[in-house]
Design an enzyme around this catalytic site. Structure first.
Site, PDB file in Angstrom:
ATOM      1  N   CYS A  31      -3.183  -5.613  12.038  1.00  0.00           N
ATOM      2  CA  CYS A  31      -2.438  -4.384  11.758  1.00  0.00           C
ATOM      3  C   CYS A  31      -1.610  -4.018  12.974  1.00  0.00           C
ATOM      4  O   CYS A  31      -1.994  -4.310  14.106  1.00  0.00           O
ATOM      5  CB  CYS A  31      -3.391  -3.230  11.437  1.00  0.00           C
ATOM      6  SG  CYS A  31      -4.225  -3.393   9.843  1.00  0.00           S
TER       7      CYS A  31
ATOM      8  N   GLU B 186      -0.869 -10.998   9.704  1.00  0.00           N
ATOM      9  CA  GLU B 186      -1.559 -10.945   8.421  1.00  0.00           C
ATOM     10  C   GLU B 186      -0.665 -10.251   7.403  1.00  0.00           C
ATOM     11  O   GLU B 186       0.006  -9.281   7.708  1.00  0.00           O
ATOM     12  CB  GLU B 186      -2.879 -10.174   8.595  1.00  0.00           C
ATOM     13  CG  GLU B 186      -3.757 -10.124   7.374  1.00  0.00           C
ATOM     14  CD  GLU B 186      -5.060  -9.373   7.655  1.00  0.00           C
ATOM     15  OE1 GLU B 186      -5.354  -8.412   6.932  1.00  0.00           O
ATOM     16  OE2 GLU B 186      -5.753  -9.753   8.619  1.00  0.00           O
TER      17      GLU B 186
END
Length: 446
Positions: free
Chosen positions: A306, A340
Site C-alpha cells: 500500500c 501489489e
C-alpha cells in the site's frame, strides 16, 4: 481534500418544492465542489426528527467515490434526459474526475466493448463484479455494502484538518463520530480535542516507533527553499517500522490510511508487513507525510503493498519519492519489484510517471541500445511493467513473437522534455542506511 475554507456553502438554492427520493434513485444534485448540478445515485438517506426533512448520501456518477457526500433535500431535483445524457457522455469520454460507476454507465449509455475496455484501462477501474470468481464476488459485494457510506467526515492531524474520502472501520464509538482527533506521532485517535491535548501533554514520542533509515541533507544557508529564515522544503526522514514490533502504531496507520484509500483491506493483520513512514522534520518533531508498506516475504515478488501521501502533502513529488524509495530497497535486495494490485487511481498515475522517468533516463544514458531485460536489471522494474510503459510511449513493437524496442535518441530526448518540469526529489543513496529484512528461522523446541 484539505479544507481551505472552513465555511461551506449553505444547502439552499435548490427547488422550493423539494421531493422525497428513495434509496437507489438516480437524480440531479447541486455539488459542493463546483456549485453545478450533476447526476447522482442516492446511496442512503436519513430523516431529521425535528424538521422531518430528509438528508441523502449521494454518489456523483462522473467522479470518484471520494466525493460522495450527505446533501440536504433541497439540493436534489428530478433528472432531465438532457442532463443525464450529457453527464454520461462526459464520463464515457474520460471527462470526469475519477472512476465512475462503469457497470451502470455501460447499461445506460450502451458503451461498446472497445470503449469500455479503453475507459477501464485509462482510469484503472476494478474488474466488473461478474468478471470475478464466485468467492471474490461475495467478498466484493460484502465490501461494497459495508463501505458504501463514509462514516467519519473529517480528521484533525497535527496542524491539518482533512476531509476524508472513504469509509474506515474504526471501532465504536469512534466509528460514529463526525470528526476524529489524531495524534500525529502515535496515530492514536480520540473523539474530543481536549482528550487529544491531554494525551499530547504526556506523550514523549516525537517520531514513528521504528528505525530512522534515511534523512535528507539539510538545506544550505543560500538554498531558495529558505524564505525569511523558514524552511519551505523541510528535511525528509524515512522510518522503518516492523508491523510485529510496532503493532498498535501500524494498525492505527492502516485505519487512518483507509480514510483515503478505497480498496485497502489490511487493518489488523500487520505482523507480516514492514511499514516505511515518510516524515517532515522541524523543531517540534517528525510530522507524518505518507508511507508505503511491503510484505516481509511476498510470493508474487511485490516490493510495495500500500502507498499513500496524505492530502496536505500531495502534488509535491512525495508520492514519486516513496515509489523511488521502494525500488531503491529492491536494488539493495538484488531483485526486481512491482506494486501489489489493484492500484488506486492516484497510485496508478504516480507509478506511470515514475516508470516513464526511470526508463527514459536509462534509454538516454545508454543511447537507447538496450533490451527489455537490461532496462529491468538497471531499474529493478519488472519486465511487464517496462513493456507496458514503453507501449504507452509508443517505443516498442511486437515482431515475430518478441517485443523489440524501437526508438532513436531524438525520440527519447523529446519524451524527456515532456517530463522535465515534474517535481522530483532525489534520493541521496549515501544517506540510506538499511539492510534487507531476514526472516528469523523458527525456534527449535526441546
Amino acid at each position: 481534500m484539505v479544507r481551505a475554507d472552513r465555511q461551506r456553502k449553505s444547502d439552499g438554492a435548490g427547488p422550493s418544492n423539494a421531493a422525497e427520493y428513495e434509496v437507489g434513485s438516480r437524480v440531479s444534485c447541486r455539488a459542493t465542489f463546483d456549485g453545478q448540478y450533476h447526476v447522482v445515485d442516492v446511496i442512503e438517506r436519513k430523516q431529521d426528527l425535528r424538521s422531518s426533512k430528509w438528508r441523502y448520501y449521494v454518489h456523483y456518477l462522473e467522479f470518484d467515490k471520494r466525493l460522495d457526500e450527505w446533501v440536504a433535500q433541497e439540493r436534489l431535483a428530478s433528472i432531465t434526459k438532457v442532463a443525464s445524457v450529457d453527464a454520461l457522455h462526459r464520463v464515457a469520454s474520460g471527462g470526469g474526475g475519477g472512476s465512475g460507476d462503469l457497470g451502470q454507465l455501460a447499461s445506460d449509455q450502451k458503451m461498446t466493448r472497445r470503449l469500455k475496455r479503453q475507459y477501464t484501462e485509462i482510469h484503472h477501474v476494478p474488474a466488473a463484479l461478474e468478471e470475478l470468481p464466485p468467492i471474490d464476488q461475495h467478498l466484493e459485494k460484502e465490501h461494497q455494502e459495508k463501505t458504501k457510506v463514509k462514516n467519519i467526515q473529517s480528521v484533525e492531524l497535527g496542524k491539518h484538518e482533512l476531509d476524508t474520502w472513504y469509509y474506515s472501520p474504526y471501532p465504536e464509538p469512534h466509528a460514529s463520530c463526525n470528526k476524529l482527533y489524531i495524534c500525529e506521532y502515535t496515530l492514536k485517535y480520540f473523539r474530543k480535542k481536549k482528550t487529544l491535548l491531554r494525551h499530547l501533554a504526556k506523550c514523549t514520542l516525537r517520531h514513528p516507533p521504528g528505525d530512522e533509515i534515511y534523512r535528507s541533507p539539510p538545506a544550505p544557508a543560500n538554498d531558495p527553499s529558505l524564505v525569511g529564515g523558514a524552511i519551505t522544503n523541510p528535511p525528509i526522514s524515512m522510518f522503518e517500522v516492523d508491523g510485529k514490533k510496532g503493532k498498535v502504531y501500524c494498525q492505527n496507520l492502516c485505519l487512518l490510511s483507509k480514510l483515503f484509500l478505497d480498496h485497502k483491506t489490511l487493518y489488523y493483520d500487520v505482523d507480516p508487513f514492514l511499514f516505511y513512514i515518510m516524515c517532515e522534520k522541524d523543531a517540534q518533531g517528525y510530522h507524518i507525510v505518507g508511507y508505503f508498506s511491503k510484505e516481509k516475504a511476498s510470493a508474487e515478488g511485490n516490493n510495495l503493498a500500500c502507498i499513500l501521501t496524505l492530502p496536505p502533502y500531495q502534488r509535491k513529488g512525495y508520492g514519486r519519492f516513496l515509489i523511488a524509495f521502494s525500488y531503491e530497497l529492491s536494488k539493495k535486495e538484488g531483485r526486481v519489484g512491482s506494486p501489489e494490485r489493484p492500484l488506486s487511481d492516484l497510485g496508478a498515475v504516480s507509478y506511470r510517471s515514475y516508470w516513464t522517468r526511470e526508463i527514459l533516463e536509462v534509454l538516454r544514458e545508454h543511447k537507447a541500445s538496450l533490451s527489455i531485460k537490461d532496462i529491468s536489471d538497471k531499474t529493478a522494474i519488472r519486465t511487464d511493467d517496462v513493456v507496458k510503459t514503453l507501449e504507452s510511449l509508443s517505443l516498442i513493437k511486437y515482431w515475430k513473437g518478441d517485443h523489440i524496442i524501437s526508438v532513436t535518441q531524438k525520440i527519447v530526448e523529446d519524451h524527456c522534455k515532456t517530463i522535465a518540469n515534474q517535481k522530483n526529489i532525489e534520493i541521496d543513496l549515501n544517506r540510506l542506511h538499511w539492510t534487507p529484512y531476514r526472516q528469523e528461522p523458527p525456534s527449535k523446541k526441546g
